[in-house]
Scaffold this active site. Structure first.
Site, PDB file in Angstrom:
ATOM      1  N   ARG A  51       0.834  -1.218   0.000  1.00  0.00           N
ATOM      2  CA  ARG A  51       0.000   0.000   0.000  1.00  0.00           C
ATOM      3  C   ARG A  51       0.860   1.255   0.000  1.00  0.00           C
ATOM      4  O   ARG A  51       0.375   2.361  -0.251  1.00  0.00           O
ATOM      5  CB  ARG A  51      -0.959  -0.013   1.205  1.00  0.00           C
TER       6      ARG A  51
ATOM      7  N   TYR B  61     -16.475  18.461 -14.143  1.00  0.00           N
ATOM      8  CA  TYR B  61     -16.873  17.055 -14.271  1.00  0.00           C
ATOM      9  C   TYR B  61     -17.872  16.700 -13.158  1.00  0.00           C
ATOM     10  O   TYR B  61     -17.693  17.115 -12.013  1.00  0.00           O
ATOM     11  CB  TYR B  61     -15.611  16.188 -14.184  1.00  0.00           C
TER      12      TYR B  61
ATOM     13  N   ASP C 143      -7.479  20.328 -13.335  1.00  0.00           N
ATOM     14  CA  ASP C 143      -7.799  19.007 -13.874  1.00  0.00           C
ATOM     15  C   ASP C 143      -7.412  19.038 -15.359  1.00  0.00           C
ATOM     16  O   ASP C 143      -8.066  19.710 -16.164  1.00  0.00           O
ATOM     17  CB  ASP C 143      -9.295  18.720 -13.688  1.00  0.00           C
TER      18      ASP C 143
HETATM   19  C1  PLP Z   1     -13.477  10.946 -15.898  1.00  0.00           C
HETATM   20  C2  PLP Z   1     -13.023  12.219 -15.312  1.00  0.00           C
HETATM   21  C3  PLP Z   1     -12.651  12.293 -13.964  1.00  0.00           C
HETATM   22  C4  PLP Z   1     -12.791  11.114 -13.007  1.00  0.00           C
HETATM   23  O1  PLP Z   1     -11.867  10.115 -13.279  1.00  0.00           O
HETATM   24  P1  PLP Z   1     -12.127   8.534 -12.978  1.00  0.00           P
HETATM   25  O2  PLP Z   1     -10.879   7.908 -13.480  1.00  0.00           O
HETATM   26  O3  PLP Z   1     -13.366   8.151 -13.732  1.00  0.00           O
HETATM   27  O4  PLP Z   1     -12.310   8.384 -11.506  1.00  0.00           O
HETATM   28  C5  PLP Z   1     -12.173  13.500 -13.495  1.00  0.00           C
HETATM   29  N1  PLP Z   1     -12.077  14.585 -14.295  1.00  0.00           N
HETATM   30  C6  PLP Z   1     -12.444  14.556 -15.577  1.00  0.00           C
HETATM   31  C7  PLP Z   1     -12.323  15.783 -16.416  1.00  0.00           C
HETATM   32  C8  PLP Z   1     -12.929  13.373 -16.142  1.00  0.00           C
HETATM   33  O5  PLP Z   1     -13.310  13.365 -17.427  1.00  0.00           O
END
Ligand code: PLP
Length: 363
Positions: free
Chosen positions: A49, A100, A171
């Site tokens: 972990r 998102y 992001d």
């Molecule tokens: C899909 C997505 C996420 C979440 O990611 P997962 O791998 O599905 O947990 C976060 N930000 C954006 C912009 C996404 O498209």
């Protein structure tokens, strides 16, 4: 243990070379899948972990591309949760109203439990963001947003947030480090759903945080270990294998997206074709709302009706089919994730699916 990557290499080369074993006799070219829950005591790894060499290989490569230190997570959502925990109790988070859906879900969860204050903004409106970050603990940026495809002025809003003492997070799932380097525009942290473009083959769930500072990398790493939000070694291996071809996949998908936008622009069945100018996500607003959009989605044969994005195969979905999608996203908005197939095949299938609304009757 990994080969050094000279700073001068271009990102396309870094994507191929970073995170490899050294060029020594009998070394494999790729770091293998290390299946281990525990290691002989006394070293740096100790327990499954805490560390895994297959994660490290992926993190070395993504960190080199983003220009920071990467910490991989079980999913994008796990990465987002670890970063949001950097906000002190009662702190204010400023975030795009069209983040998102999962991000909004986590933010609303924290807010509804009284743990943070939340201010949702139009991230494309730099003045509004500048006003909102006064006194905030964190500015959360998504650019382009999913699926509205709005763009933030990264330099301007990051500078305002830093001046206000707020952490800046971007992001970068849609743009990838090959189209946008948020740490070089003033961000402290980058978040990825590696599930999407980085892994790129619709077969892995994984996430990552890339930090500009060692302190922030250590902080999110501590959250990962505490919560056990760790990726599987096989997923890390597959995500890194996907990352090796990111540059060619993205170039092809992007040129396909550009050509589709050119061919779809002004189509009578569409109210709007949204494209931020780079990347391979296109949002179509179908005239006639949800019903008409669902009919288009149902008529495609090559395009797969599926959520998620960033795979080699082209997918589409009407986003408001999800109850959690923002009500300000048009009912008839269909998000296209353009893949790497031949653009003529993609265009033919999509135009045929749109065709029944075409008064010219060319279908
Ligand atoms: C899909 C997505 C996420 C979440 O990611 P997962 O791998 O599905 O947990 C976060 N930000 C954006 C912009 C996404 O498209």
């Amino acid at each position: 243990m990994h080969a050094e990557t000279p700073e001068t290499l271009r990102p396309e080369t870094v994507a191929v070379t970073a995170g490899r074993p050294p060029h020594d006799a009998d070394q494999p070219l790729n770091v293998p899948v290390h299946l281990a829950s525990t290691y002989v005591a006394g070293g740096a790894l100790e327990y499954g972990r805490i560390a895994n060499p297959s994660w490290t290989a992926f993190d070395d490569a993504l960190g080199a591309l983003e220009g920071g230190r990467s910490v991989s997570f079980a999913s994008g959502m796990a990465a987002i949760a670890a970063v949001l925990e950097l906000v002190p109790a009662g702190g204010t988070i400023v975030a795009p109203r069209h983040s998102y859906t999962g991000t909004i879900g986590q933010l609303e969860d924290l807010r509804s439990r009284g743990l943070v204050r939340l201010e949702l903004v139009d991230i494309a409106d730099a003045e509004a963001v500048e006003a909102a970050v006064e006194g905030a603990a964190m500015l959360w940026i998504e650019s382009p947003t999913n699926p509205a495809l709005e763009l933030a002025d990264l330099d301007r809003v990051s500078a305002a947030a830093r001046a206000a003492g707020a952490l800046v997070v971007v992001d970068n799932t849609f743009a990838t480090p090959l189209r946008q380097l948020p740490l070089s525009h003033g961000a402290d942290l980058v978040v990825h759903s590696a599930t999407k473009y980085l892994a790129g083959h619709s077969d892995v769930l994984m996430g990552a945080v890339v930090a500009a500072s060692e302190a922030h990398a250590d902080a999110v790493l501590a959250r990962r270990t505490l919560h056990g939000a760790t990726p599987s070694p096989l997923d890390a291996f597959l995500a890194l294998r996907g990352l090796r071809t990111l540059a060619v996949r993205l170039d092809r998908a992007e040129s396909n997206a550009r050509e589709l936008v050119r061919r779809l622009d002004g189509h009578p069945a569409l109210e709007e074709v949204r494209y931020p100018g780079f990347g391979a996500i296109v949002s179509l607003v179908v005239a006639g709302g949800a019903e008409a959009a669902d009919a288009v989605v149902a008529r495609t044969r090559l395009w797969v009706h599926a959520t998620s994005l960033g795979g080699v195969e082209s997918t589409l979905e009407r986003r408001r089919r999800w109850a959690a999608e923002a009500p300000t996203i048009p009912d008839g908005l269909v998000r296209l994730s353009v893949g790497i197939e031949h653009v003529d095949d993609l265009a033919a299938d999509l135009l045929a699916a749109l065709g029944e609304e075409d008064p010219s009757g060319t279908r």
